[in-house]
Design a protein around this motif. Structure first.
Motif, PDB file in Angstrom:
ATOM      1  N   GLN A  52      32.437 -61.916 -11.391  1.00 19.47           N
ATOM      2  CA  GLN A  52      33.391 -62.008 -10.305  1.00 19.47           C
ATOM      3  C   GLN A  52      34.391 -60.864 -10.302  1.00 19.47           C
ATOM      4  O   GLN A  52      34.777 -60.414  -9.249  1.00 19.47           O
ATOM      5  N   THR A  53      34.816 -60.436 -11.459  1.00 19.08           N
ATOM      6  CA  THR A  53      35.885 -59.447 -11.506  1.00 19.08           C
ATOM      7  C   THR A  53      35.341 -58.082 -11.922  1.00 19.08           C
ATOM      8  O   THR A  53      34.370 -57.995 -12.675  1.00 19.08           O
ATOM      9  N   PRO A  54      35.989 -57.035 -11.458  1.00 16.85           N
ATOM     10  CA  PRO A  54      35.599 -55.704 -11.915  1.00 16.85           C
ATOM     11  C   PRO A  54      35.707 -55.552 -13.434  1.00 16.85           C
ATOM     12  O   PRO A  54      34.910 -54.840 -14.037  1.00 16.85           O
ATOM     13  N   TYR A  55      36.650 -56.245 -14.047  1.00 17.44           N
ATOM     14  CA  TYR A  55      36.803 -56.159 -15.499  1.00 17.44           C
ATOM     15  C   TYR A  55      35.561 -56.708 -16.214  1.00 17.44           C
ATOM     16  O   TYR A  55      35.069 -56.096 -17.157  1.00 17.44           O
ATOM     17  N   GLN A  57      32.571 -56.933 -14.996  1.00 15.55           N
ATOM     18  CA  GLN A  57      31.483 -55.995 -14.723  1.00 15.55           C
ATOM     19  C   GLN A  57      31.586 -54.780 -15.646  1.00 15.55           C
ATOM     20  O   GLN A  57      30.578 -54.304 -16.169  1.00 15.55           O
ATOM     21  N   TRP A  58      32.792 -54.286 -15.847  1.00 15.20           N
ATOM     22  CA  TRP A  58      33.010 -53.136 -16.732  1.00 15.20           C
ATOM     23  C   TRP A  58      32.637 -53.495 -18.172  1.00 15.20           C
ATOM     24  O   TRP A  58      31.985 -52.717 -18.869  1.00 15.20           O
ATOM     25  N   GLN A  59      33.061 -54.697 -18.626  1.00 15.23           N
ATOM     26  CA  GLN A  59      32.727 -55.140 -19.985  1.00 15.23           C
ATOM     27  C   GLN A  59      31.211 -55.202 -20.180  1.00 15.23           C
ATOM     28  O   GLN A  59      30.699 -54.737 -21.207  1.00 15.23           O
ATOM     29  N   LEU A  60      30.512 -55.773 -19.214  1.00 14.26           N
ATOM     30  CA  LEU A  60      29.056 -55.863 -19.295  1.00 14.26           C
ATOM     31  C   LEU A  60      28.429 -54.473 -19.348  1.00 14.26           C
ATOM     32  O   LEU A  60      27.549 -54.209 -20.169  1.00 14.26           O
TER      33      LEU A  60
END
Length: 197
Positions: A52-55, A57-60
């Motif tokens: 859901q969040t860009p954060y 997505q960035w972590q993944l």
């Protein structure tokens, strides 16, 4: 899922509650097939929880980049690695498990062979025994299908980790069916330490 398991007392923890969670995930994943073309598809549980969040997505993306090189020893095709790492990360996080531990467990169990079948009859990446389909899933569940196998394996390991109050050694021994012995947990924890951290 993990937070919910932690909040439940160990005496009231029932495998049937895990069964309901697994079944709900299966139904949510199958829901778009039953909808008409005019209806927007239901968002799968995994995507709802971890994309859901860009954060998130960035972590993944960061994690996938770190794990890609070690996984290339087992899976040559880059897109296959990307797909597996994405789903594995999501399933592990949904179950409250370290994704690197799941990579280590798969390395020990099947060496990333989705079609692996052990002499005892355990199936797929995480070597799930077929009786778990009756306990947790649906009759049509195919344990050689990597996404379904990861859902089962992460659910089972999270359950054992809750039963063992966070003790990875005992939870892994339960997962392997060798509670009271340490050879299997030691192999998985060594693979985790040496290859996936």
């Amino acid at each position: 899922m993990w937070r919910r398991l932690q909040s439940v007392t160990l005496n009231s923890l029932r495998l049937k509650s895990v069964n309901r969670w697994l079944l709900a995930g299966s139904l949510l994943a199958a829901a778009p097939l039953a909808q008409s073309a005019a209806e927007p598809p239901l968002r799968p549980t995994l995507e709802g929880a971890y994309q859901q969040t860009p954060y998130h997505q960035w972590q993944l993306q960061q994690w996938r980049s770190r794990m890609d090189a070690p996984l290339s020893r087992f899976i040559a095709e880059p897109e296959q690695r990307r797909t597996l790492l994405t789903r594995l990360y999501q399933e592990a996080k949904l179950a409250g498990l370290p994704p690197e531990l799941i990579l280590a467990l798969i390395q020990v169990e099947s060496a990333f062979d989705a079609d692996a079948i052990s002499s005892a009859g355990a199936v797929g990446l995480m070597q799930i025994m077929p009786f778990w389909v009756e306990e947790l899933g649906l009759p049509m569940d195919d344990l050689t299908e990597p996404n379904r196998n990861l859902r089962y394996g992460c659910t089972i390991l999270a359950h054992y980790l809750a039963v063992e109050r966070g003790d990875f050694t005992r939870a892994l021994a339960r997962y392997n069916g060798s509670l009271g012995k340490t050879w299997y947990p030691e192999r998985v924890l060594k693979a985790w330490r040496d290859h996936w951290r």
